[in-house]
Design a protein around this motif. Sequence first.
Motif, PDB file in Angstrom:
ATOM      1  N   HIS B  55      11.012   0.059 -15.505  1.00 47.70           N
ATOM      2  CA  HIS B  55      12.279   0.659 -15.942  1.00 47.70           C
ATOM      3  C   HIS B  55      13.016  -0.349 -16.809  1.00 47.70           C
ATOM      4  O   HIS B  55      13.021  -1.537 -16.518  1.00 47.70           O
ATOM      5  CB  HIS B  55      13.124   1.024 -14.715  1.00 47.70           C
ATOM      6  CG  HIS B  55      14.403   1.695 -15.096  1.00 47.70           C
ATOM      7  ND1 HIS B  55      14.480   3.023 -15.405  1.00 47.70           N
ATOM      8  CD2 HIS B  55      15.657   1.193 -15.257  1.00 47.70           C
ATOM      9  CE1 HIS B  55      15.733   3.327 -15.723  1.00 47.70           C
ATOM     10  NE2 HIS B  55      16.454   2.230 -15.637  1.00 47.70           N
ATOM     11  N   GLY B  56      13.626   0.144 -17.874  1.00 48.11           N
ATOM     12  CA  GLY B  56      14.439  -0.733 -18.723  1.00 48.11           C
ATOM     13  C   GLY B  56      13.725  -1.123 -19.999  1.00 48.11           C
ATOM     14  O   GLY B  56      12.545  -0.839 -20.182  1.00 48.11           O
ATOM     15  N   ARG B  57      14.498  -1.748 -20.935  1.00 46.60           N
ATOM     16  CA  ARG B  57      13.929  -2.114 -22.224  1.00 46.60           C
ATOM     17  C   ARG B  57      13.917  -3.614 -22.431  1.00 46.60           C
ATOM     18  O   ARG B  57      14.829  -4.322 -22.011  1.00 46.60           O
ATOM     19  CB  ARG B  57      14.696  -1.441 -23.369  1.00 46.60           C
ATOM     20  CG  ARG B  57      14.380   0.036 -23.463  1.00 46.60           C
ATOM     21  CD  ARG B  57      14.995   0.699 -24.660  1.00 46.60           C
ATOM     22  NE  ARG B  57      16.382   0.316 -24.845  1.00 46.60           N
ATOM     23  CZ  ARG B  57      16.848  -0.255 -25.961  1.00 46.60           C
ATOM     24  NH1 ARG B  57      16.044  -0.513 -26.969  1.00 46.60           N
ATOM     25  NH2 ARG B  57      18.122  -0.567 -26.057  1.00 46.60           N
ATOM     26  N   VAL B  58      12.847  -4.069 -23.088  1.00 46.95           N
ATOM     27  CA  VAL B  58      12.646  -5.498 -23.317  1.00 46.95           C
ATOM     28  C   VAL B  58      12.486  -5.735 -24.816  1.00 46.95           C
ATOM     29  O   VAL B  58      11.790  -4.970 -25.488  1.00 46.95           O
ATOM     30  CB  VAL B  58      11.374  -5.966 -22.573  1.00 46.95           C
ATOM     31  CG1 VAL B  58      11.058  -7.424 -22.899  1.00 46.95           C
ATOM     32  CG2 VAL B  58      11.536  -5.775 -21.070  1.00 46.95           C
ATOM     33  N   ALA B  59      13.111  -6.797 -25.324  1.00 49.63           N
ATOM     34  CA  ALA B  59      12.954  -7.137 -26.740  1.00 49.63           C
ATOM     35  C   ALA B  59      12.029  -8.335 -26.856  1.00 49.63           C
ATOM     36  O   ALA B  59      12.241  -9.353 -26.187  1.00 49.63           O
ATOM     37  CB  ALA B  59      14.305  -7.456 -27.365  1.00 49.63           C
ATOM     38  N   LEU B  60      10.986  -8.218 -27.693  1.00 54.32           N
ATOM     39  CA  LEU B  60      10.112  -9.356 -27.992  1.00 54.32           C
ATOM     40  C   LEU B  60      10.726 -10.058 -29.188  1.00 54.32           C
ATOM     41  O   LEU B  60      11.008  -9.430 -30.203  1.00 54.32           O
ATOM     42  CB  LEU B  60       8.691  -8.889 -28.312  1.00 54.32           C
ATOM     43  CG  LEU B  60       8.024  -8.004 -27.254  1.00 54.32           C
ATOM     44  CD1 LEU B  60       6.561  -7.744 -27.632  1.00 54.32           C
ATOM     45  CD2 LEU B  60       8.103  -8.605 -25.866  1.00 54.32           C
ATOM     46  N   THR B  71      14.184  -9.917 -33.303  1.00 57.28           N
ATOM     47  CA  THR B  71      13.377  -8.998 -32.513  1.00 57.28           C
ATOM     48  C   THR B  71      12.349  -8.332 -33.403  1.00 57.28           C
ATOM     49  O   THR B  71      12.692  -7.738 -34.421  1.00 57.28           O
ATOM     50  CB  THR B  71      14.267  -7.909 -31.889  1.00 57.28           C
ATOM     51  OG1 THR B  71      15.269  -8.534 -31.079  1.00 57.28           O
ATOM     52  CG2 THR B  71      13.448  -6.960 -31.033  1.00 57.28           C
ATOM     53  N   PHE B  72      11.076  -8.455 -33.045  1.00 56.82           N
ATOM     54  CA  PHE B  72      10.035  -7.797 -33.848  1.00 56.82           C
ATOM     55  C   PHE B  72       9.446  -6.585 -33.152  1.00 56.82           C
ATOM     56  O   PHE B  72       8.683  -5.830 -33.724  1.00 56.82           O
ATOM     57  CB  PHE B  72       8.923  -8.774 -34.262  1.00 56.82           C
ATOM     58  CG  PHE B  72       8.241  -9.448 -33.113  1.00 56.82           C
ATOM     59  CD1 PHE B  72       8.672 -10.685 -32.677  1.00 56.82           C
ATOM     60  CD2 PHE B  72       7.168  -8.845 -32.465  1.00 56.82           C
ATOM     61  CE1 PHE B  72       8.039 -11.323 -31.612  1.00 56.82           C
ATOM     62  CE2 PHE B  72       6.539  -9.469 -31.392  1.00 56.82           C
ATOM     63  CZ  PHE B  72       6.978 -10.707 -30.969  1.00 56.82           C
ATOM     64  N   GLN B  73       9.785  -6.425 -31.880  1.00 58.27           N
ATOM     65  CA  GLN B  73       9.257  -5.269 -31.144  1.00 58.27           C
ATOM     66  C   GLN B  73      10.102  -5.044 -29.920  1.00 58.27           C
ATOM     67  O   GLN B  73      10.565  -6.008 -29.308  1.00 58.27           O
ATOM     68  CB  GLN B  73       7.818  -5.580 -30.704  1.00 58.27           C
ATOM     69  CG  GLN B  73       7.131  -4.487 -29.892  1.00 58.27           C
ATOM     70  CD  GLN B  73       6.231  -3.626 -30.737  1.00 58.27           C
ATOM     71  OE1 GLN B  73       5.359  -4.114 -31.429  1.00 58.27           O
ATOM     72  NE2 GLN B  73       6.453  -2.328 -30.698  1.00 58.27           N
ATOM     73  N   THR B  74      10.327  -3.779 -29.544  1.00 55.57           N
ATOM     74  CA  THR B  74      10.956  -3.494 -28.251  1.00 55.57           C
ATOM     75  C   THR B  74       9.966  -2.670 -27.429  1.00 55.57           C
ATOM     76  O   THR B  74       9.191  -1.891 -27.959  1.00 55.57           O
ATOM     77  CB  THR B  74      12.277  -2.712 -28.385  1.00 55.57           C
ATOM     78  OG1 THR B  74      12.054  -1.527 -29.154  1.00 55.57           O
ATOM     79  CG2 THR B  74      13.346  -3.543 -29.050  1.00 55.57           C
ATOM     80  N   LEU B  75       9.979  -2.929 -26.108  1.00 56.84           N
ATOM     81  CA  LEU B  75       9.070  -2.220 -25.216  1.00 56.84           C
ATOM     82  C   LEU B  75       9.863  -1.564 -24.107  1.00 56.84           C
ATOM     83  O   LEU B  75      10.981  -1.990 -23.798  1.00 56.84           O
ATOM     84  CB  LEU B  75       8.060  -3.200 -24.603  1.00 56.84           C
ATOM     85  CG  LEU B  75       7.189  -3.963 -25.591  1.00 56.84           C
ATOM     86  CD1 LEU B  75       6.371  -5.024 -24.864  1.00 56.84           C
ATOM     87  CD2 LEU B  75       6.255  -3.011 -26.326  1.00 56.84           C
TER      88      LEU B  75
END
Lengths: 376, 153, 290
Positions: B55-60, B71-75
């Motif tokens: 659950h939730g969003r993560v920024a790479l 940030t180049f990708q969010t998961l």
Amino acid sequence: MQTADKSTITADGLQALLDALGKRGYRVVGPTMRDQAIIYDDIASLADLPKGWTDEQDGGRYRLARRDDEALFGYAVGPQSWKRFLHPPILPLWRAKRDGEAIEVRPEPATDECFAFIGVRACELNAIAIQDKVLLGGPYVDPDYRARREGSFIVALNCSKAGGTCFCVSMNTGPKAEAGFDIALTEITDSSGHRFLVEAGSDTGRDLLAELPQHPASAGDVAAADVVIAKTAASMGRQMPADEVRDLLMRNLEHPRWDEVASRCLSCANCTMVCPTCFCTSVEDSSDLTGAESSRNRRWDSCFNMDFSYIHGGSVRPSTRSRYRQWMTHKLATWHDQFGTSGCVGCGRCITWCPVGIDITEEVRAIRDSEPDRKG
Amino acid sequence: MEGLEGIVGEHRFFAGLDKAFVNLVTGCAKNVRFEAGQYIIHEGDPADELYLIRHGRVALQITSPGRGAMTFQTLGEGEIVGVSWLIPPYRWSHDAKALEQVRAISIDAKCLRDKCEADHDLGYEMMMRFVPVLVGRLHATRMQILDVYGASH
Amino acid sequence: MALLTETPVPPPPARDPMLPRIARVREVRADVPEVFTLEVELEEADRAGLAPFTPGQFNMLTVFGVGEVAISFSGDPAEQRRLVHTIRAVGPVSAALTRLRPGDALGLRGPFGAGWPMAEAAGRDVVVLAGGLGLAPLRPALYRLLAERERYGRIVLLYGTRSPEQILFAGELEDWRRRFDIDVAETVDHADPDWRGHVGVVTTMVPRARFDPANCVAFVCGPEVMMRFSVNALRDAGVAESAIYLSMERNMKCAIGFCGHCQFGTVFVCKDGPVFRYDRIGHLLALKEF
């Protein structure tokens, strides 16, 4: 052999035909010599026709030569086709005029000229029919083409000589004119005298024929005409391996032959200019210096032009290879999907007028021959 | 560890995985939570754990002087944070930051690597799940760098 | 010889399809850099015979003395007097269009083309996949979908663009995001430090979206590369090729199937498209320089 509807006329009869058409208000156009070629332009008398001339055509080659008789139509087709009159190279579309805040757009009126085309070949009748399908048979109608077409009178001519690049027989488009004309002529120059076998193809044609000095055709006349046409059919300069060309090309879109032909093709667009079925156009807007008056013209365009397929930033078809492939696959393959027939009528003009003599029948043959035998 | 095994088995990443293997993997797993703004992994750190987002969003992200964190990708849910644990030198090549509260299953990377080494069938199942993730990210990254929406459309 | 086809001469058209109607600019709004939305209204005298536009159709807009260019409708199909177009200046004509001001006259021909198949979407989930300026031709479809909400299943809008300042119709997206009857997800390829949203290409949002792939339609519009990749992502998610629709773009000089410029293999983008069902043109999209 049906001789009842057929008659013969002499050269005088032909001149009477030209006169009658002129008197009825037609603009009479037909073959005439200019700039060492036989082109289509206004003609008033038989003296305007290339009497006693013929043409010698091959890939990238066109010469006129004298015949040893006085035939009026003893040649094949030249660089021009009747699209020059039905679908002209430049056509004004409309003018817009500003008057303060107001602006008005006025269409250029459709032509009121009625053309009488003299000497239309079977391949050309098919080409006209093909352009009819494109410009009249779809969801939209080209009003200028429609007006020109409706007003036209067609005098067909059954070829007495096949050109060096002709292949109407293998395209099933000639050499005999069977439909689409008002009057059809076959020129006979045998021992019985210089005459034309004539038949009407429409009521308008029948009415006009009735005014001409003529004799009923004899069985001998009809046979002589048949011989002329048979001789032409037997002496085609080229042959298109026409079986299932559409599928052949569409399954060979990455064939190395495209690279090969691209190394020769100059992308000069001659083929599209001389082809009687090519219909692509572009538009040009212009205005005077004050911006008070602006106008739009339509002009011929060619898929060989670099910016023909331009969309934001570049052309979809930047290479000659892709543009040659577009032209040939459209003409012989995708035309079927779009309009239900081939786009090619076998007139051979593209072969004759290509500066490097690229031969569309040879290109098809090369691709076909490279496939392993598909039979059985 | 009944509850955790259920959670691991239900995660999209392990869909279809044999119960025995789920059991093996669960042996290396634990439940974790990150608050918004918290770093999950840091560039350069040993790649000791991988995270399956529940659950939730993560920024790479990658940080550079002057430009800060980029940030180049969010998961998000169902996706995997961390692939560098798969290959030596087992070091993270980027940062991952929780953009909001994140609940995840953390899997001890060394534990999982050892179990895959001991049981190649488990290893194969893991590879068959991770490789598509890598390939998908590669394709997506290519599209990203092509800048297809550039100045001309 | 067989005369290949015989086409009877039809009656003359009621209106010359190449003749522009006169329209006036009513409003110009700047949006993302270099993109303007123009609202135009036809002069009363020129309204006769004008067909209502449907989502996905386009007009040919003329700047007198400069030229003509194809621009999709980007407004609400429930509003047929104020015709909305979203334009990016990429060439002389589009640049001239973006410089027009309220009161200026322009020429308008249309509506043209086959639009988004709203009837096909009835009773199904609808995935709207937009890239960059591709959101503009899709906006009329979104308005229609929301106006008749009960006809459709889940509605999902996935919108990807280059960076946060390139997000088109940002205010509207914000409004839609707040609704409960549509899922809106935006993503950017390149984030700026303030961006708290998704980062990554729009295709990465397909597996995250909630819709029934076995009972949906997908409307896709954006750069051709993005559309090809989007189709892959939709296919991977289980959407049938016959349920995916793309809006194609090619050079156009007439919009009525005569100039030949917009040909794409067997089809004319102006009259057979610009919206195509994917399984009709998929094999053509795979070809280079065709």
